[in-house]
Motif scaffolding. Sequence first.
Motif, PDB file in Angstrom:
ATOM      1  N   ALA A 259      57.436  28.640  66.159  1.00 43.39           N
ATOM      2  CA  ALA A 259      57.514  27.291  66.393  1.00 43.39           C
ATOM      3  C   ALA A 259      58.230  27.221  68.025  1.00 43.39           C
ATOM      4  O   ALA A 259      59.073  28.039  68.447  1.00 43.39           O
ATOM      5  CB  ALA A 259      58.357  26.676  65.345  1.00 43.39           C
TER       6      ALA A 259
ATOM      7  N   TRP B 274      64.977  31.772  65.659  1.00 46.87           N
ATOM      8  CA  TRP B 274      64.041  32.404  64.924  1.00 46.87           C
ATOM      9  C   TRP B 274      62.888  33.277  65.918  1.00 46.87           C
ATOM     10  O   TRP B 274      62.635  34.314  65.772  1.00 46.87           O
ATOM     11  CB  TRP B 274      63.083  31.454  64.011  1.00 46.87           C
TER      12      TRP B 274
ATOM     13  N   HIS C 223      58.794  29.947  60.765  1.00 47.03           N
ATOM     14  CA  HIS C 223      59.557  29.329  62.127  1.00 47.03           C
ATOM     15  C   HIS C 223      59.513  30.084  63.297  1.00 47.03           C
ATOM     16  O   HIS C 223      59.840  29.515  64.349  1.00 47.03           O
ATOM     17  CB  HIS C 223      60.661  28.576  61.797  1.00 47.03           C
TER      18      HIS C 223
ATOM     19  N   ALA D 294      61.911  26.702  67.936  1.00 47.60           N
ATOM     20  CA  ALA D 294      62.783  27.904  67.663  1.00 47.60           C
ATOM     21  C   ALA D 294      63.290  28.762  68.525  1.00 47.60           C
ATOM     22  O   ALA D 294      63.588  30.118  68.333  1.00 47.60           O
ATOM     23  CB  ALA D 294      62.199  28.453  66.219  1.00 47.60           C
TER      24      ALA D 294
ATOM     25  N   GLU E 258      65.714  25.465  59.985  1.00 47.25           N
ATOM     26  CA  GLU E 258      64.305  25.627  60.544  1.00 47.25           C
ATOM     27  C   GLU E 258      64.299  26.056  62.120  1.00 47.25           C
ATOM     28  O   GLU E 258      63.201  26.504  62.446  1.00 47.25           O
ATOM     29  CB  GLU E 258      63.743  24.064  60.719  1.00 47.25           C
ATOM     30  N   GLU E 259      65.495  26.066  62.696  1.00 46.24           N
ATOM     31  CA  GLU E 259      65.217  26.451  64.266  1.00 46.24           C
ATOM     32  C   GLU E 259      65.977  27.782  64.421  1.00 46.24           C
ATOM     33  O   GLU E 259      65.583  28.435  65.366  1.00 46.24           O
ATOM     34  CB  GLU E 259      66.056  25.449  64.961  1.00 46.24           C
TER      35      GLU E 259
END
Length: 236
Positions: free
Chosen positions: A203, A98, A200, A206, A82-83
């Motif tokens: 975000a 990301w 992501h 990220a 996710e990161e």
Amino acid sequence: MTTPDHQSPASRPVAPAARDRIYRSPMGLVGGVLVLALVVWLGCDALFRGHGRTPWLALAVLLLVVPLVAAFTLRPAVFAGEERLRVRNPFRMITLPWGELDSFRSGFSNEALATSGTKYQLWAIPVSLRARKRASHKQARAAAEAARGDRGGRRGGGLFGGGASLSAFGTPTPQAAPTGPIRAESDKIMDDLRDLHEKHGQAEHARGEVTVRWAYEILAPAVAGAVLLGVLLVTG
């Protein structure tokens, strides 16, 4: 005895972090295991049963070849969380948040492009031109079959009309057309990575710095083996 209706933030259970998606080449893993088994078998046989300089030559070759084979077959992997995106190539580990990733590019190889303009090849996701060609042929064949089914259905050809099949109750039902384009496996993986980047990329969690770490655990024994082999060949 009463119980509290609401838990305090400190006592609330923390949701487990999502596990990274891992992408590797199955053919690379299989080929690497087979080659390593052959090299180790021949090398150990020469190491323990050889005479004179043969054991030293076998040791040098093992030190040189085993890390290189492992680096190009077993080591490559892509970890998508996710990161960040982590790219484990033969001699480097690249960590790309990301937010620092600009895009992906697919040509004769699959690459990740950072916002700085640096590109990193994804060794674990090799491009197969044969697989792309095969997927293209399947897509064209499926489209042609769907078109023939539509024309047969409009003409009412055959017993129940072309392109139709019997349902469980004996009534004709049209055949379903493909739900999406047929793509090679590596292209599907790249589509997944693009979706994760789109999800992501903006975000706050990220964000970060791109880091590159050299795989000294691969380079050190390979260099030692090359040096030892060179010395043995020169002095022989």
